[in-house]
Design a protein around this motif. Sequence first.
Motif, PDB file in Angstrom:
ATOM      1  N   ALA A  62      87.226  37.460 102.393  1.00  0.00           N
ATOM      2  CA  ALA A  62      87.734  36.429 101.491  1.00  0.00           C
ATOM      3  C   ALA A  62      89.255  36.362 101.474  1.00  0.00           C
ATOM      4  O   ALA A  62      89.888  36.593 100.452  1.00  0.00           O
ATOM      5  N   ALA A  65      89.926  32.876  99.031  1.00  0.00           N
ATOM      6  CA  ALA A  65      89.504  32.875  97.621  1.00  0.00           C
ATOM      7  C   ALA A  65      90.126  34.020  96.830  1.00  0.00           C
ATOM      8  O   ALA A  65      90.321  33.909  95.622  1.00  0.00           O
ATOM      9  N   THR A 107      82.403  30.011 100.790  1.00  0.00           N
ATOM     10  CA  THR A 107      82.487  30.595  99.445  1.00  0.00           C
ATOM     11  C   THR A 107      82.763  29.507  98.418  1.00  0.00           C
ATOM     12  O   THR A 107      83.598  28.631  98.645  1.00  0.00           O
ATOM     13  N   VAL A 109      83.822  28.844  94.373  1.00  0.00           N
ATOM     14  CA  VAL A 109      84.385  29.433  93.150  1.00  0.00           C
ATOM     15  C   VAL A 109      84.106  28.454  92.026  1.00  0.00           C
ATOM     16  O   VAL A 109      84.527  27.290  92.120  1.00  0.00           O
ATOM     17  N   TYR A 124      94.105  26.938  92.684  1.00  0.00           N
ATOM     18  CA  TYR A 124      93.855  26.036  93.818  1.00  0.00           C
ATOM     19  C   TYR A 124      95.182  25.431  94.310  1.00  0.00           C
ATOM     20  O   TYR A 124      95.458  25.400  95.508  1.00  0.00           O
ATOM     21  N   GLN A 127      97.102  28.152  96.082  1.00  0.00           N
ATOM     22  CA  GLN A 127      96.518  28.481  97.391  1.00  0.00           C
ATOM     23  C   GLN A 127      96.723  27.339  98.382  1.00  0.00           C
ATOM     24  O   GLN A 127      97.025  27.573  99.554  1.00  0.00           O
ATOM     25  N   LEU A 134      91.172  24.559 101.142  1.00  0.00           N
ATOM     26  CA  LEU A 134      90.156  24.661 100.093  1.00  0.00           C
ATOM     27  C   LEU A 134      89.841  23.253  99.609  1.00  0.00           C
ATOM     28  O   LEU A 134      90.715  22.389  99.595  1.00  0.00           O
ATOM     29  N   SER A 159      85.660  27.155  99.736  1.00  0.00           N
ATOM     30  CA  SER A 159      86.463  27.688 100.835  1.00  0.00           C
ATOM     31  C   SER A 159      85.561  27.874 102.054  1.00  0.00           C
ATOM     32  O   SER A 159      84.726  28.784 102.084  1.00  0.00           O
ATOM     33  N   ASP A 162      86.019  31.434 104.137  1.00  0.00           N
ATOM     34  CA  ASP A 162      85.693  32.763 103.589  1.00  0.00           C
ATOM     35  C   ASP A 162      84.232  33.095 103.835  1.00  0.00           C
ATOM     36  O   ASP A 162      83.346  32.644 103.108  1.00  0.00           O
ATOM     37  N   TRP A 262      81.799  32.922  93.415  1.00  0.00           N
ATOM     38  CA  TRP A 262      82.671  33.586  92.428  1.00  0.00           C
ATOM     39  C   TRP A 262      82.566  32.808  91.126  1.00  0.00           C
ATOM     40  O   TRP A 262      82.635  31.579  91.123  1.00  0.00           O
ATOM     41  N   TYR A 267      81.399  38.249  91.326  1.00  0.00           N
ATOM     42  CA  TYR A 267      81.042  37.515  92.534  1.00  0.00           C
ATOM     43  C   TYR A 267      79.599  37.865  92.866  1.00  0.00           C
ATOM     44  O   TYR A 267      79.076  38.904  92.437  1.00  0.00           O
TER      45      TYR A 267
END
Length: 401
Positions: A62, A65, A107, A109, A124, A127, A134, A159, A162, A262, A267
Amino acid sequence: MDSHQEIRSRPGNSGPRVAIVGAGVCGLAIGWRLAQAGARVEVFERGQAGHGATWASAGMLAAAAEAEPGEERLLEITRWSQGLWPDFARELEAASGRSVGYRDEGTLVVAPTRDDAARLRATYDYQNGLGLELDWLSPAEARRREPFLGPNLAAAVFSAADHQVDNRRLAEALRAAFLTAGGGLHEETEVTAIETAAGRATGLEVGNRRVAADAVVLAAGAWSAELPGLPEAARPPVRPVKGQALALAMDPEAPLLTHVLWAPGIYMVPRSEGSLIVGATVEEKGFDEKLTAGGIFALLEAAWRAVPAIEELAIDDMWVGFRPTSRDDAPILGPTPVEGLLLATGHHRNGILLAPATAHSLTRFILSGDLPAPARPFTLARFADTPALSAPFAGHAIGGR
Ligand code: FAD
Ligand code: GLY
């Protein structure tokens, strides 16, 4: 895996003699790559190979994330390693004849409330600013991907990069590939001291036996700072950070989740054979091995809020593991002021993700005296307040013929 194994390295290998302390993902991956390159590698493990933090892990890869503010430098090496993973997995599966359970669904979230969504939006934006790819999802878009998400859902982020790997299968595959490449493995064999003479590492003491080596790699996970004989100047600032986790049993034909998920406080990682890993606590409790009611309750409650249908699932297993955590939560890789003594420790929450980069970096340093660029910020020198330690890494190949 069999215990009480003592398998000596194949005499065909003729490169430098390397002794590795610890057969977790770090020690095994480095050992595999070095043995493939012709080094004479012996790995010493006081328990069973792969049964430390590596066994306790969730196997998430990951880089995106888990990226947090202040970890921009770490992101360079985590993304590099993430990019190495697909080929690493394919090569390892071919070399070992075993699956590592690599899965690339991505992944999700999730933010159950509007407050959670506001926090998720800030993460977000941060990132995205780092160039991570993402996608912001509406609740309906998130539910299309995961129909069993709970009723409270304000927003989600996806994501695609990930992925996940089955960390226990990974350990077994690394062990097999290492042996096939000619490495020597000594399980149930505690290293009792690191030996040095005239400022350089000369080998290991294993009970009443001496093992001579051109290079010693300390990959003893959360126990790395405790090795007797370790010179103070080379002692990595690593401590255990306890994690409790558990596995629920899904129907593999009708899994409740297909992505890594997540949600606040947890998670969840779905495995192909039906396990649903729920993790993990992050506790400063030293080497406390207790599973606690509070820890497991918190995980189950958070998991149930995110995916209420888990209440019907059986609990398969629960465990405690110890993340090897350095002072800045980043790995410690490569040389020390003691010539021939190298570190591969401190991987904290990212040891599985960082396995390909760790193996590549240590192998290259041992064979050519050079650390790959993304690993250079992560030598022990960054913690130094003495001139000897703050010098950049000393580059030279070790004991090659
Ligand atoms: P370990 O796997 O602990 O191996 C060290 C080995 O050294 C042990 O087997 C130990 O027995 C041996 N040893 C120690 N002292 C001696 C001695 N004197 N002589 C001989 N042998 C010795 N990372 C991720 O990338 N993704 C995740 O999803 C993830 N989830 C995690 C969840 C939990 C609950 C935990 C605890 C960790 C998680 N991690 C995750 C972190 C990851 O598991 C670790 O960073 C990684 O496994 C560390 O590997 P290692 O080889 O350094 O240590
Ligand atoms: N990376 C997940 C954990 O350490 O719990």
